[in-house]
Write an enzyme that holds these catalytic residues in place. Structure first.
Site, mmCIF file in Angstrom:
data_model
loop_
_atom_site.group_PDB
_atom_site.id
_atom_site.type_symbol
_atom_site.label_atom_id
_atom_site.label_comp_id
_atom_site.label_asym_id
_atom_site.label_seq_id
_atom_site.Cartn_x
_atom_site.Cartn_y
_atom_site.Cartn_z
ATOM 1 N N ASP A 29 0.824 -1.200 0.000
ATOM 2 C CA ASP A 29 0.000 0.000 0.000
ATOM 3 C C ASP A 29 0.861 1.255 0.000
ATOM 4 O O ASP A 29 0.504 2.263 -0.616
ATOM 5 C CB ASP A 29 -0.919 -0.015 1.224
ATOM 6 C CG ASP A 29 -2.051 0.992 1.124
ATOM 7 O OD1 ASP A 29 -2.059 1.789 0.177
ATOM 8 O OD2 ASP A 29 -2.916 0.996 2.007
ATOM 9 N N HIS A 222 -8.626 -1.004 8.524
ATOM 10 C CA HIS A 222 -7.599 -0.299 7.740
ATOM 11 C C HIS A 222 -7.996 1.175 7.713
ATOM 12 O O HIS A 222 -9.004 1.538 7.099
ATOM 13 C CB HIS A 222 -7.551 -0.895 6.333
ATOM 14 C CG HIS A 222 -6.548 -0.275 5.427
ATOM 15 N ND1 HIS A 222 -5.460 -0.966 4.943
ATOM 16 C CD2 HIS A 222 -6.458 0.970 4.886
ATOM 17 C CE1 HIS A 222 -4.747 -0.181 4.150
ATOM 18 N NE2 HIS A 222 -5.343 1.000 4.098
ATOM 19 N N CYS A 255 -4.092 6.060 -1.965
ATOM 20 C CA CYS A 255 -4.781 5.280 -3.000
ATOM 21 C C CYS A 255 -4.661 6.031 -4.310
ATOM 22 O O CYS A 255 -5.150 7.165 -4.415
ATOM 23 C CB CYS A 255 -6.251 5.056 -2.650
ATOM 24 S SG CYS A 255 -7.136 4.094 -3.911
#
Length: 324
Positions: A29, A222, A255
């Site tokens: 990530d 998360h 993201c």
């Protein structure tokens, strides 16, 4: 006497757990969200350092085409390396059946399948609707079982508290997606605040509802620290009984397909909070902070986050204190 069904609208409050897991997801990530491509040798050093610091669950990469994420092209090699470390649970992210087949072939312990409860984000991120992802999970489960693999399938429900593309995401849709994933064959599910919209009250409500439906199969939270609430949200989820949380060293990541979604919970800050509350994480904070310093040097020029590295451990900190 009629059987009492769980009420998904009731908050499910339990005693704070004695132990919690900080699952390191920085190698996936975190690195997928920055421009620099960290050499495989340094990624292995990161894995080795995290293991030496006591972390026992690490997401080492993602099985996606190298042309899309060259930062993660060495995932298979990293899985093989990490699997050789004693007691380490090795996770990977897989977006589709082909990725799942690679995870099974690599003998990963866990494959995380991302599903966005936001239709807009789901199409931007995966070019699939949430229901398309559910159907893909059913195919992954069939492939996993046919191969005789023990790799766990975890359905990760993102944008659970809202989306920068779509805006509001209904909690009922999050719960629907969660149940659909379990029905399709996911072994467990997790909930993610992909864009940092959550607050502790909303977390307590949604995680409580999810726990009432999924029980222990709701395995992880998360949280992004985009607006400074990641640790507060972890605390709220803890009160519902969830005892595993994703985090990234130095809070790197975000993201790529969600504008403004910066910064995960920092692993070192999260481990400190949990241990200072008397919750055992198995992590040596001195070693984890040393690893942060090392990784920060490798990522020179990248935006890093977290506060413990700057302030240091307080004189009152007692790493041996565990909640009764």
């Amino acid at each position: 006497m009629p059987k009492v069904q769980p009420n998904p609208h009731r908050r499910h409050t339990v005693t704070q757990p004695r132990r919690a897991v900080v699952r390191e997801v920085g190698l996936r990530d975190g690195l997928q969200s920055i421009q620099a491509v960290l050499p495989t040798a340094r990624k292995k050093e990161w894995i080795r350092g995290a293991h030496a610091a006591g972390q026992r669950e690490i997401e080492v990469g993602s099985f996606v085409p190298a042309r899309l994420l060259p930062q993660l092209a060495d995932t298979a090699e990293l899985v093989a390396y990490a699997k050789a470390l004693p007691g380490l649970v090795v996770s990977v992210l897989v977006p589709n059946l082909r990725g799942a087949e690679s995870a099974i072939a690599a003998d990963a312990d866990v494959m995380l399948v991302p599903l966005s409860a936001s239709h807009a984000h789901s199409l931007a991120n995966l070019r699939k609707t949430p229901d398309d992802v559910v159907a893909e999970v059913a195919r992954m489960r069939a492939a996993r079982d046919a191969a005789g693999s023990k790799t766990l399938i975890e359905g990760g429900i993102g944008t659970a508290f809202g989306c920068t593309l779509q805006g509001h995401v209904a909690p009922a849709e999050v719960l629907r997606c969660m149940q659909a994933l379990l029905d399709a064959g996911a072994d467990r599910v997790s909930i993610a605040d992909t864009v940092g919209y959550a607050n502790p009250g909303a977390v307590a409500t949604l995680f409580g509802q999810a726990r009432a439906i999924a029980g222990e199969r709701l395995c992880c939270g998360h949280f992004h620290d985009t607006r400074g609430l990641a640790l507060a949200n972890v605390y709220a989820a803890l009160q519902t009984g969830v005892d595993r949380f994703d985090a990234t060293l130095a809070g790197i990541g975000g993201c790529p397909h969600a504008p403004g979604a910066s910064g995960n919970a920092a692993s070192e800050d999260l481990a400190f909070m949990l241990q200072d509350m008397g919750i055992d994480t198995g992590i040596d904070l001195h070693k984890l902070l040393a690893l942060r310093h090392q990784v920060a040097a490798w990522l020179e020029g990248e935006v890093l986050h977290g506060t413990l590295w700057r302030a240091g451990l307080p004189k009152t900190f007692d790493a041996t204190r565990i909640a009764a």
